[in-house]
Scaffold this active site. Sequence first.
Site, PDB file in Angstrom:
ATOM      1  N   ASP A 129     -56.347  -1.999  20.811  1.00 60.21           N
ATOM      2  CA  ASP A 129     -55.877  -3.263  20.233  1.00 60.21           C
ATOM      3  C   ASP A 129     -54.419  -3.439  20.652  1.00 60.21           C
ATOM      4  O   ASP A 129     -53.502  -3.287  19.851  1.00 60.21           O
ATOM      5  CB  ASP A 129     -56.031  -3.206  18.710  1.00 60.21           C
ATOM      6  N   SER A 130     -54.229  -3.744  21.924  1.00 60.53           N
ATOM      7  CA  SER A 130     -52.883  -3.721  22.492  1.00 60.53           C
ATOM      8  C   SER A 130     -52.252  -5.109  22.552  1.00 60.53           C
ATOM      9  O   SER A 130     -52.911  -6.124  22.362  1.00 60.53           O
ATOM     10  CB  SER A 130     -52.966  -3.190  23.921  1.00 60.53           C
TER      11      SER A 130
ATOM     12  N   PRO B 261     -44.338  -1.992  26.139  1.00 56.40           N
ATOM     13  CA  PRO B 261     -44.932  -0.697  25.788  1.00 56.40           C
ATOM     14  C   PRO B 261     -46.420  -0.568  26.142  1.00 56.40           C
ATOM     15  O   PRO B 261     -46.946   0.536  26.165  1.00 56.40           O
ATOM     16  CB  PRO B 261     -44.715  -0.603  24.276  1.00 56.40           C
TER      17      PRO B 261
ATOM     18  N   ASP C 265     -47.130   7.472  20.469  1.00 57.97           N
ATOM     19  CA  ASP C 265     -47.565   6.778  21.677  1.00 57.97           C
ATOM     20  C   ASP C 265     -49.034   7.137  21.938  1.00 57.97           C
ATOM     21  O   ASP C 265     -49.369   8.308  22.140  1.00 57.97           O
ATOM     22  CB  ASP C 265     -46.670   7.247  22.838  1.00 57.97           C
ATOM     23  N   GLY C 266     -49.883   6.133  21.932  1.00 58.40           N
ATOM     24  CA  GLY C 266     -51.322   6.341  22.130  1.00 58.40           C
ATOM     25  C   GLY C 266     -51.659   6.970  23.476  1.00 58.40           C
ATOM     26  O   GLY C 266     -52.656   7.681  23.613  1.00 58.40           O
TER      27      GLY C 266
ATOM     28  N   HIS D 178     -60.258  -9.635  14.859  1.00 56.89           N
ATOM     29  CA  HIS D 178     -60.475  -8.300  14.287  1.00 56.89           C
ATOM     30  C   HIS D 178     -61.951  -7.970  14.123  1.00 56.89           C
ATOM     31  O   HIS D 178     -62.368  -6.833  14.370  1.00 56.89           O
ATOM     32  CB  HIS D 178     -59.681  -8.153  12.981  1.00 56.89           C
TER      33      HIS D 178
ATOM     34  N   ASP E 253     -50.821  -3.721  12.869  1.00 58.82           N
ATOM     35  CA  ASP E 253     -50.929  -4.638  11.724  1.00 58.82           C
ATOM     36  C   ASP E 253     -52.048  -4.226  10.772  1.00 58.82           C
ATOM     37  O   ASP E 253     -52.069  -4.661   9.620  1.00 58.82           O
ATOM     38  CB  ASP E 253     -51.141  -6.081  12.217  1.00 58.82           C
TER      39      ASP E 253
HETATM   40  N1  AG3 Z   1     -53.377  -7.945  20.100  1.00 55.40           N
HETATM   41  C1  AG3 Z   1     -53.665  -8.867  21.181  1.00 55.40           C
HETATM   42  C2  AG3 Z   1     -52.738 -10.017  21.206  1.00 55.40           C
HETATM   43  C3  AG3 Z   1     -52.607 -10.701  22.524  1.00 55.40           C
HETATM   44  C4  AG3 Z   1     -52.001 -12.039  22.318  1.00 55.40           C
HETATM   45  N2  AG3 Z   1     -51.447 -12.587  23.478  1.00 55.40           N
HETATM   46  C5  AG3 Z   1     -50.649 -13.666  23.445  1.00 55.40           C
HETATM   47  N3  AG3 Z   1     -50.393 -14.273  22.355  1.00 55.40           N
HETATM   48  N4  AG3 Z   1     -50.123 -14.111  24.568  1.00 55.40           N
HETATM   49  C6  AG3 Z   1     -53.404  -8.456  18.789  1.00 55.40           C
HETATM   50  C7  AG3 Z   1     -53.160  -7.454  17.725  1.00 55.40           C
HETATM   51  C8  AG3 Z   1     -53.827  -7.840  16.465  1.00 55.40           C
HETATM   52  N5  AG3 Z   1     -54.239  -6.741  15.696  1.00 55.40           N
END
Ligand code: AG3
Length: 274
Positions: free
Chosen positions: A155-156, A162, A137-138, A62, A86
């Site tokens: 932050d996908s 999706p 949906d962004g 983050h 989150d």
């Molecule tokens: N978003 C990216 C997570 C990617 C993790 N990939 C995996 N575990 N294979 C995280 C969202 C946190 N705010």
Amino acid sequence: MELWVTEYQTPSLGFSCKATQTLRTEQTQYQHLAVVETEQFGRMLLLDGMVQTTEKDEWVYHEMITQVALNAHPNPQQILIIGGGDGGTLREVVRHPGVVKGTLVEIDDRVVEASRDFFPELCRAFSDPKAEVVIRDGIEYIKERRACFDVVIVDSTEPVGPAVQLFSAEFYQNVFAALKEDGMLVAQSESPFFNADVIKMAYTGIKQAFPIAELYLASIPTYPSGLWSFTVGSKVHDPRLPLMAYEQACKYYNSQIHEAAFKLPGFVSRIIED
Ligand code: AG3
């Protein structure tokens, strides 16, 4: 009986944590969601079986997805986060002194609810006066915006389900249009060890849309291979230079890390060379 939770990071590699409790499992409209209590990393959020964040190491991701762009931009006032339901990225955004408003656009309200129910350190930003949370949906949201954000953070999840379109060239062009004339985009772009194809796709798409494209790295223990990448697209400012270096209370980010994160091992440079 022992309970273990495993993410299959590749078809032949599992990352397992001993769990003490399953706090939630549900099929949402978009994905499978689980929250488990692990001994090693505290509470863990998984979407479609992939670790999204844990209490013990969330700060690396983050801080690094947020503070690099926010400190390289001279005046980051209006910030948009796509995904990140989150709230961890939103927390980092609203604590930056220059920020006037942080808007979070998350497609799945159940992710926001899981955070409210189980991740007090992440969800506290939801009630910040600078924060706005939109369930939408962004991809659609960004198409309707023109020249209104200083920084857009993607932050996908992985490019399956999706999030597929969040890695497309068309989406990056829409982000370009939604940014002000000196705006910046930052997107999480996966592991250089296991997802070179994703890095290549994100970097190529961002480079087509933006005059400046740069990749940087951070060490995140609970993500596949532990080495994670982020890709920045910038209209004017060099993302590698920390102007403000707001690093109070950061545990990973500081101005030296900012510069160092852009120094790439040979095998990573070669992924983005054409
Ligand atoms: N978003 C990216 C997570 C990617 C993790 N990939 C995996 N575990 N294979 C995280 C969202 C946190 N705010």
